[in-house]
Design an enzyme around this catalytic site. Structure first.
Site, mmCIF file in Angstrom:
data_model
loop_
_atom_site.group_PDB
_atom_site.id
_atom_site.type_symbol
_atom_site.label_atom_id
_atom_site.label_comp_id
_atom_site.label_asym_id
_atom_site.label_seq_id
_atom_site.Cartn_x
_atom_site.Cartn_y
_atom_site.Cartn_z
ATOM 1 N N THR A 1 0.820 -1.206 0.000
ATOM 2 C CA THR A 1 0.000 0.000 0.000
ATOM 3 C C THR A 1 0.857 1.262 0.000
ATOM 4 O O THR A 1 1.995 1.242 0.498
ATOM 5 C CB THR A 1 -0.904 -0.015 1.261
ATOM 6 N N ASP A 2 0.274 2.345 -0.492
ATOM 7 C CA ASP A 2 0.971 3.642 -0.427
ATOM 8 C C ASP A 2 1.074 4.161 1.013
ATOM 9 O O ASP A 2 1.843 5.087 1.292
ATOM 10 C CB ASP A 2 0.279 4.686 -1.327
ATOM 11 N N GLU A 3 0.298 3.566 1.931
ATOM 12 C CA GLU A 3 0.305 4.060 3.310
ATOM 13 C C GLU A 3 1.640 3.848 4.012
ATOM 14 O O GLU A 3 1.897 4.438 5.061
ATOM 15 C CB GLU A 3 -0.808 3.395 4.126
ATOM 16 N N TYR B 1 -1.843 -0.836 11.154
ATOM 17 C CA TYR B 1 -1.991 -1.460 9.827
ATOM 18 C C TYR B 1 -0.811 -1.115 8.928
ATOM 19 O O TYR B 1 -0.123 -2.003 8.405
ATOM 20 C CB TYR B 1 -3.313 -1.022 9.159
ATOM 21 N N LYS C 1 2.276 -3.416 7.280
ATOM 22 C CA LYS C 1 2.504 -3.542 5.826
ATOM 23 C C LYS C 1 3.935 -3.110 5.494
ATOM 24 O O LYS C 1 4.603 -3.752 4.679
ATOM 25 C CB LYS C 1 1.493 -2.701 5.040
HETATM 26 P P1 NAD Z 1 -9.680 -7.418 2.317
HETATM 27 O O1 NAD Z 1 -9.685 -7.191 3.777
HETATM 28 O O2 NAD Z 1 -10.918 -7.134 1.526
HETATM 29 O O3 NAD Z 1 -9.283 -8.941 2.009
HETATM 30 C C1 NAD Z 1 -8.271 -9.604 2.711
HETATM 31 C C2 NAD Z 1 -8.431 -11.103 2.441
HETATM 32 O O4 NAD Z 1 -7.344 -11.784 3.122
HETATM 33 C C3 NAD Z 1 -9.728 -11.698 2.982
HETATM 34 O O5 NAD Z 1 -10.297 -12.561 2.023
HETATM 35 C C4 NAD Z 1 -9.285 -12.467 4.233
HETATM 36 O O6 NAD Z 1 -10.119 -13.570 4.522
HETATM 37 C C5 NAD Z 1 -7.877 -12.883 3.840
HETATM 38 N N1 NAD Z 1 -7.015 -13.152 5.001
HETATM 39 C C6 NAD Z 1 -6.839 -12.351 6.093
HETATM 40 N N2 NAD Z 1 -5.993 -12.942 6.962
HETATM 41 C C7 NAD Z 1 -5.594 -14.119 6.386
HETATM 42 C C8 NAD Z 1 -4.715 -15.159 6.786
HETATM 43 N N3 NAD Z 1 -4.065 -15.110 7.960
HETATM 44 N N4 NAD Z 1 -4.551 -16.218 5.956
HETATM 45 C C9 NAD Z 1 -5.215 -16.281 4.763
HETATM 46 N N5 NAD Z 1 -6.079 -15.330 4.343
HETATM 47 C C10 NAD Z 1 -6.252 -14.256 5.148
HETATM 48 O O7 NAD Z 1 -8.454 -6.579 1.761
HETATM 49 P P2 NAD Z 1 -8.247 -5.814 0.385
HETATM 50 O O8 NAD Z 1 -8.749 -4.438 0.523
HETATM 51 O O9 NAD Z 1 -8.714 -6.675 -0.720
HETATM 52 O O10 NAD Z 1 -6.660 -5.720 0.364
HETATM 53 C C11 NAD Z 1 -5.887 -6.763 -0.244
HETATM 54 C C12 NAD Z 1 -4.418 -6.378 -0.213
HETATM 55 O O11 NAD Z 1 -4.222 -5.160 -0.905
HETATM 56 C C13 NAD Z 1 -3.873 -6.150 1.186
HETATM 57 O O12 NAD Z 1 -2.552 -6.674 1.240
HETATM 58 C C14 NAD Z 1 -3.854 -4.636 1.338
HETATM 59 O O13 NAD Z 1 -2.845 -4.229 2.224
HETATM 60 C C15 NAD Z 1 -3.556 -4.220 -0.078
HETATM 61 N N6 NAD Z 1 -4.025 -2.893 -0.485
HETATM 62 C C16 NAD Z 1 -5.339 -2.551 -0.338
HETATM 63 C C17 NAD Z 1 -5.797 -1.320 -0.788
HETATM 64 C C18 NAD Z 1 -7.255 -0.907 -0.673
HETATM 65 O O14 NAD Z 1 -7.597 0.202 -1.034
HETATM 66 N N7 NAD Z 1 -8.158 -1.783 -0.222
HETATM 67 C C19 NAD Z 1 -4.890 -0.427 -1.357
HETATM 68 C C20 NAD Z 1 -3.535 -0.796 -1.484
HETATM 69 C C21 NAD Z 1 -3.131 -2.045 -1.052
HETATM 70 O O1 TDX Z 2 -16.890 6.085 7.586
HETATM 71 C C1 TDX Z 2 -15.822 6.543 7.197
HETATM 72 N N1 TDX Z 2 -15.696 7.899 7.056
HETATM 73 C C2 TDX Z 2 -14.544 8.497 6.611
HETATM 74 O O2 TDX Z 2 -14.484 9.731 6.498
HETATM 75 C C3 TDX Z 2 -14.680 5.709 6.866
HETATM 76 C C4 TDX Z 2 -14.779 4.221 7.040
HETATM 77 C C5 TDX Z 2 -13.526 6.325 6.424
HETATM 78 N N2 TDX Z 2 -13.459 7.665 6.295
HETATM 79 C C6 TDX Z 2 -12.223 8.274 5.737
HETATM 80 C C7 TDX Z 2 -10.907 7.788 6.295
HETATM 81 C C8 TDX Z 2 -9.968 7.921 5.098
HETATM 82 O O3 TDX Z 2 -9.494 9.254 4.999
HETATM 83 O O4 TDX Z 2 -12.203 7.907 4.349
HETATM 84 C C9 TDX Z 2 -10.874 7.651 3.894
HETATM 85 C C10 TDX Z 2 -10.785 6.226 3.387
HETATM 86 O O5 TDX Z 2 -10.929 5.354 4.495
HETATM 87 P P1 TDX Z 2 -10.770 3.756 4.370
HETATM 88 O O6 TDX Z 2 -11.727 3.242 3.364
HETATM 89 O O7 TDX Z 2 -10.795 3.193 5.735
HETATM 90 O O8 TDX Z 2 -9.335 3.637 3.678
HETATM 91 P P2 TDX Z 2 -7.857 4.086 4.127
HETATM 92 O O9 TDX Z 2 -7.718 4.191 5.589
HETATM 93 O O10 TDX Z 2 -7.466 5.256 3.273
HETATM 94 O O11 TDX Z 2 -7.049 2.761 3.650
HETATM 95 C C11 TDX Z 2 -7.378 2.094 2.407
HETATM 96 O O12 TDX Z 2 -6.449 2.397 1.398
HETATM 97 C C12 TDX Z 2 -5.146 1.919 1.571
HETATM 98 C C13 TDX Z 2 -7.445 0.588 2.599
HETATM 99 O O13 TDX Z 2 -8.381 0.274 3.617
HETATM 100 C C14 TDX Z 2 -6.086 0.022 2.937
HETATM 101 O O14 TDX Z 2 -6.137 -1.389 3.005
HETATM 102 C C15 TDX Z 2 -5.122 0.430 1.862
HETATM 103 O O15 TDX Z 2 -3.826 0.052 2.212
#
Ligand code: NAD
Ligand code: TDX
Length: 332
Positions: A121-123, A148, A152
């Protein structure tokens, strides 16, 4: 035809990636997923059969991991505890999965010499000022803010060390915020869409000036496949689609797309340590691997996403009340 092990393939981005692989390659996919609260078999519906298998298991379980990796041509590692708000409430599962789970996979890749792609992630880079002209690049120093993002960051550093010290053939990608179908209702965009469907007012943390750099999950998937196919071993690639938007504008757009007054939302308690702004410079990926995003129109992509949540209430309905109870206990 490769045999890919996709960890976390029943989650949001992982399931979108599996669908993308099935539509764009001849590869076979074995999903390894623990099916935590965030994993959902229904996200892989229509994909089972000869091309996709789902193994329910933990990436920190060395025996399960070794058996799958010994048969694999490549591992694409999405599995993680992924929600910042949960990590502030209970960090432990983030250490177990994001650190120990990644370590367990790397050790198996090392034993079998298996190609490994790590999703991050960019975080990991921390946050930017609103008016900072710089965006994150592959050489930005790590500076994570939350449990988190720090786990990562730790997992990224493990991958780099396993490349350098043990020759594991790995690449890393760090992507910005994803949106699209199959995202859990705990996350910002699906939470607000499903709130409006349920007649609950959207909830904006703090002032809502925080900026996220949005990319459609389909574009993230095509970038990961490009890196798996053409990325240079040991390299990191940033993935982003020039999609910076402040949270307040996103809530207003959701309300507008759903036929509600654009001010029909509440400001709620801010997130502790809330990162102000993320922004990705993805020039390296674009120039070296020729990748480009397809979803350039955020409003159109968001309208499709709203439609998906309206059409798939049975996919999310079971999680909604529990998520809202968790947030309301914290004044969010
Ligand atoms: P998500 O929470 O929707 O999915 C995570 C999945 O991993 C789930 O299916 C869960 O059951 C599985 N999991 C969790 N713990 C596990 C374990 N111990 N063993 C096997 N499976 C396990 O997450 P997402 O949003 O799809 O994110 C996927 C990846 O992308 C993550 O590595 C996250 O850091 C990265 N990422 C997410 C975002 C975003 O915006 N959501 C952005 C950048 C990077
Ligand atoms: O109810 C809400 N109200 C609100 O203002 C929630 C749930 C979030 N927010 C804000 C927090 C953040 O500034 O919205 C923005 C996005 O929040 P999230 O969806 O929780 O994402 P963020 O914390 O930015 O992280 C996401 O992007 C990077 C993913 O969850 C991570 O897994 C990924 O690494």
């Amino acid at each position: 035809m490769r045999n890919l092990v996709v960890t976390g393939g029943a989650g949001f981005i992982g399931s979108n990636f599996v669908r993308h692989v099935i539509e764009n390659t001849d590869d076979h996919v074995t999903v390894l997923d623990k099916l935590t609260y965030a994993g959902n078999r229904a996200s892989l519906e229509g994909l089972s059969g000869s091309r996709v298998d789902l193994v329910e298991g933990d990436i920190a379980d060395a025996e399960v991991v070794d058996a799958l990796v010994s048969e694999a041509d490549a591992i694409v590692h999405f599995a993680a505890e992924s929600h910042n708000d949960n990590s502030l409430h209970d960090p432990r599962p983030f250490l177990d999965t994001n650190i120990i789970g990644t370590y367990t996979l790397l050790e198996a890749a090392r034993r079998h010499g298996t190609r490994f792609h790590h999703i991050s992630t960019d975080e990991v880079y921390g946050d930017l000022e609103l008016d900072d002209p710089q965006r994150f690049t592959e050489s930005t120093p790590y500076n994570p803010s939350s449990p988190y993002s720090s786990t990562k960051a730790g997992s990224d550093l493990l991958v780099r060390a396993w490349v350098r010290s043990f020759g594991v053939p790995a690449t890393i990608s760090n992507c910005s915020n994803n949106y699209g179908p199959y995202q859990h209702v705990e996350k910002f965009i699906p939470r607000q869409i499903t709130n409006v469907i349920r007649g609950i007012r959207p909830k904006l943390y703090g002032t809502g000036e925080n900026v996220r750099d949005w990319i459609h999950a389909e574009d993230h998937s095509s970038a990961v496949l490009a890196i798996l196919d053409g990325g240079a071993i040991g390299e990191t690639y940033l993935i982003g689609a020039d999609g910076e938007k402040d949270n307040k504008s996103v809530v207003e757009l959701i309300l507008d797309l759903m036929g509600q007054p654009s001010d029909a939302y509440d400001h709620v308690v801010d997130r502790a340590g809330h990162d102000l702004r993320y922004a990705i410079d993805s020039s390296k990926l674009r120039s070296e691997l020729g990748w480009a995003p397809k979803f350039q129109d955020f409003e159109a992509g968001l309208a499709d996403t709203v439609r998906w949540y309206r059409d798939n209430e049975s996919w999310w309905a079971g999680s909604k009340d529990g998520v809202e109870a968790f947030y309301s206990a914290k004044g969010q």
